[in-house]
Design an enzyme around this catalytic site. Sequence first.
Site, PDB file in Angstrom:
ATOM      1  N   ARG A 151      -2.160   5.422   1.453  1.00 40.92           N
ATOM      2  CA  ARG A 151      -2.539   5.781   0.022  1.00 40.92           C
ATOM      3  C   ARG A 151      -2.786   4.905  -0.937  1.00 40.92           C
ATOM      4  O   ARG A 151      -2.578   3.622  -0.488  1.00 40.92           O
ATOM      5  CB  ARG A 151      -1.043   6.413  -0.524  1.00 40.92           C
ATOM      6  CG  ARG A 151      -0.652   7.548   0.011  1.00 40.92           C
ATOM      7  CD  ARG A 151       0.721   8.202  -0.234  1.00 40.92           C
ATOM      8  NE  ARG A 151       0.957   9.409   0.083  1.00 40.92           N
ATOM      9  CZ  ARG A 151       1.259   9.954   1.188  1.00 40.92           C
ATOM     10  NH1 ARG A 151       1.903   8.851   2.157  1.00 40.92           N
ATOM     11  NH2 ARG A 151       1.627  11.174   1.596  1.00 40.92           N
ATOM     12  N   HIS A 176      -5.752   8.573   2.968  1.00 39.45           N
ATOM     13  CA  HIS A 176      -6.567   8.431   4.181  1.00 39.45           C
ATOM     14  C   HIS A 176      -7.910   8.647   3.963  1.00 39.45           C
ATOM     15  O   HIS A 176      -8.698   9.248   4.477  1.00 39.45           O
ATOM     16  CB  HIS A 176      -6.019   9.405   5.156  1.00 39.45           C
ATOM     17  CG  HIS A 176      -4.682   9.137   5.600  1.00 39.45           C
ATOM     18  ND1 HIS A 176      -4.187   7.976   5.937  1.00 39.45           N
ATOM     19  CD2 HIS A 176      -4.007  10.156   6.394  1.00 39.45           C
ATOM     20  CE1 HIS A 176      -2.964   7.995   6.352  1.00 39.45           C
ATOM     21  NE2 HIS A 176      -2.708   9.359   6.815  1.00 39.45           N
ATOM     22  N   HIS A 247      -4.626   8.278  13.802  1.00 42.77           N
ATOM     23  CA  HIS A 247      -3.654   9.141  13.549  1.00 42.77           C
ATOM     24  C   HIS A 247      -3.066  10.160  14.678  1.00 42.77           C
ATOM     25  O   HIS A 247      -2.799  11.390  14.327  1.00 42.77           O
ATOM     26  CB  HIS A 247      -3.885   9.943  12.234  1.00 42.77           C
ATOM     27  CG  HIS A 247      -2.728  10.280  11.385  1.00 42.77           C
ATOM     28  ND1 HIS A 247      -1.548  10.862  11.715  1.00 42.77           N
ATOM     29  CD2 HIS A 247      -2.444  10.061   9.930  1.00 42.77           C
ATOM     30  CE1 HIS A 247      -0.659  10.928  10.820  1.00 42.77           C
ATOM     31  NE2 HIS A 247      -1.202  10.514   9.871  1.00 42.77           N
ATOM     32  N   ASP A 319       8.543   7.439   6.594  1.00 43.81           N
ATOM     33  CA  ASP A 319       7.137   7.557   6.254  1.00 43.81           C
ATOM     34  C   ASP A 319       6.819   5.904   5.452  1.00 43.81           C
ATOM     35  O   ASP A 319       6.657   6.283   4.312  1.00 43.81           O
ATOM     36  CB  ASP A 319       6.853   8.539   5.505  1.00 43.81           C
ATOM     37  CG  ASP A 319       5.416   8.856   5.502  1.00 43.81           C
ATOM     38  OD1 ASP A 319       4.623   8.342   5.836  1.00 43.81           O
ATOM     39  OD2 ASP A 319       4.967  10.062   4.637  1.00 43.81           O
ATOM     40  N   GLU A 383       0.940   4.226  12.940  1.00 43.07           N
ATOM     41  CA  GLU A 383      -0.201   3.965  12.373  1.00 43.07           C
ATOM     42  C   GLU A 383      -0.534   2.690  11.979  1.00 43.07           C
ATOM     43  O   GLU A 383       0.046   1.913  11.162  1.00 43.07           O
ATOM     44  CB  GLU A 383      -0.691   4.896  11.088  1.00 43.07           C
ATOM     45  CG  GLU A 383      -0.779   6.135  11.266  1.00 43.07           C
ATOM     46  CD  GLU A 383      -0.141   7.017  10.144  1.00 43.07           C
ATOM     47  OE1 GLU A 383      -1.088   7.009   9.288  1.00 43.07           O
ATOM     48  OE2 GLU A 383       0.854   7.617  10.091  1.00 43.07           O
TER      49      GLU A 383
HETATM   50  C1  BGC Z   1       1.392   9.697   5.888  1.00 45.17           C
HETATM   51  C2  BGC Z   1       2.258  10.662   5.430  1.00 45.17           C
HETATM   52  C3  BGC Z   1       1.194  11.946   5.683  1.00 45.17           C
HETATM   53  C4  BGC Z   1       0.577  11.900   6.958  1.00 45.17           C
HETATM   54  C5  BGC Z   1      -0.358  13.264   6.868  1.00 45.17           C
HETATM   55  C6  BGC Z   1       0.838   9.719   7.170  1.00 45.17           C
HETATM   56  O1  BGC Z   1       0.046   8.682   7.445  1.00 45.17           O
HETATM   57  O2  BGC Z   1       2.022   8.467   5.628  1.00 45.17           O
HETATM   58  O3  BGC Z   1       2.656  10.845   4.298  1.00 45.17           O
HETATM   59  O4  BGC Z   1       1.963  13.279   5.240  1.00 45.17           O
HETATM   60  O5  BGC Z   1      -0.298  10.779   7.340  1.00 45.17           O
HETATM   61  O6  BGC Z   1      -0.717  13.432   8.056  1.00 45.17           O
END
Ligand code: BGC
Length: 419
Positions: A151, A176, A247, A319, A383
């Site tokens: 973010r 992202h 991801h 998260d 990640e």
């Molecule tokens: C984020 C999550 C998000 C997800 C979406 C992750 O990298 O930290 O908050 O919902 O990606 O795919």
Amino acid sequence: MLNSGNEFDFFYVLSVLTKYDYLTRYFIKMNAKTNRINLLLLCAVVATASACNSGDNSKEAESFNKTNTVSLNPKDFEKTIDGKETALFTLQNKSGAKAMITNYGGRLVSLFVPDKDGNLTDVVAGFDDVTGFKESAEPYYGATIGRVGNRMAKGKFTLDGNTYTIVTNDGQNTLHGGKKGFQDVVWDGKQVDDHTLELHYLSKDMEEGFPGNLDVKVTYELQDDNALKISYHATTDKNTVVNLTNHAYFNLNGEASGSILDHTVQIKADKYTPVDATLIPTGKIEAVAGTPLDFTKPETIGARIADKHQQLQHGAGYDHNYVLNQHGANDVVATVTGDKTGIVMDIYTEEPGLQFYSGNFMKSQNTMKGGHKDDHRTAFAMETQHFPDSPNQPAFPSITLKPGDTYQTTTTYKFSVKK
Ligand code: BGC
């Protein structure tokens, strides 16, 4: 391009039965449709060799008979998106592991590794065609993430005194890399050999609001020790910001095998970057000790996930970005184990951070491989990255890339089994 999935799988099995690997590779490079006679001859040779082989191959043969797989058809990945052709590439190593990758979003579609009984198991959640990935309510399955992963607050950052406005796609924030991040573009794919795929993408100046033409290369390499190494390389023609990751959504008990809450996780990080309610870092770096975020010793994902700790409320579970104690190409920064299969995944990275995401926003909205829904917490992501919102956080390591410099980093997911 490789041959269609059925032909490929058939010869792949034969290669294991017979150990005539080179024959199989030779076949894969041929076009089966225009080489029917060669194909039949090759079948006869391989089948004869198989029949002549002694019984010590039975263990491998058995493992392939029990492959926990949804058979993918490369044809289902052949589309034209934004005027470019998409495809499915298959990497294989000498131990029988297999990785399937599409150049649509540079995505890992399937990853087959052996479990404790020698059964090949697909440990990555995904779709069985490219349309599934394109239309998914969750856009990031298996994808290469960029230009800036994670973010960024309020869709803004300042570089060299200029304030840039980037596309927001997560409330008031950018997630992202904006709405059409690297997960949603068609990369140029070049299969270098049977275990290596190079993907290339030129992200144009001001794409999603980021300055500079960014030339990106991502290489997937499936090594013989069942390690999937991802190498990232980028250069720019103007000062910009870059933070690339992958991801993949993993389930080490096998994709679509249910909850990940009994998986065991260890993360070698004494600290993490706490977040606010919109999952933007507060800027502090705090100790995990004494909190349910502490994975310095192995613990199941589910053991403390329902704890009332405010950070778990903000993330609706895990998260969070972990500040890795050590990070280098040969440093294991985290280990995850599937409770049912015994599949162990060791993560190595040169990146300083690791986002552990426990699939909290999975809501059974998508129909995945084999017709299964992506139910709540049936997969997790690990990640590797620089810290979230770095351009707006002066205390975090910089993600600025300048002309003449090269962004270069590697992450490896290595698989083994615990009996
Ligand atoms: C984020 C999550 C998000 C997800 C979406 C992750 O990298 O930290 O908050 O919902 O990606 O795919």
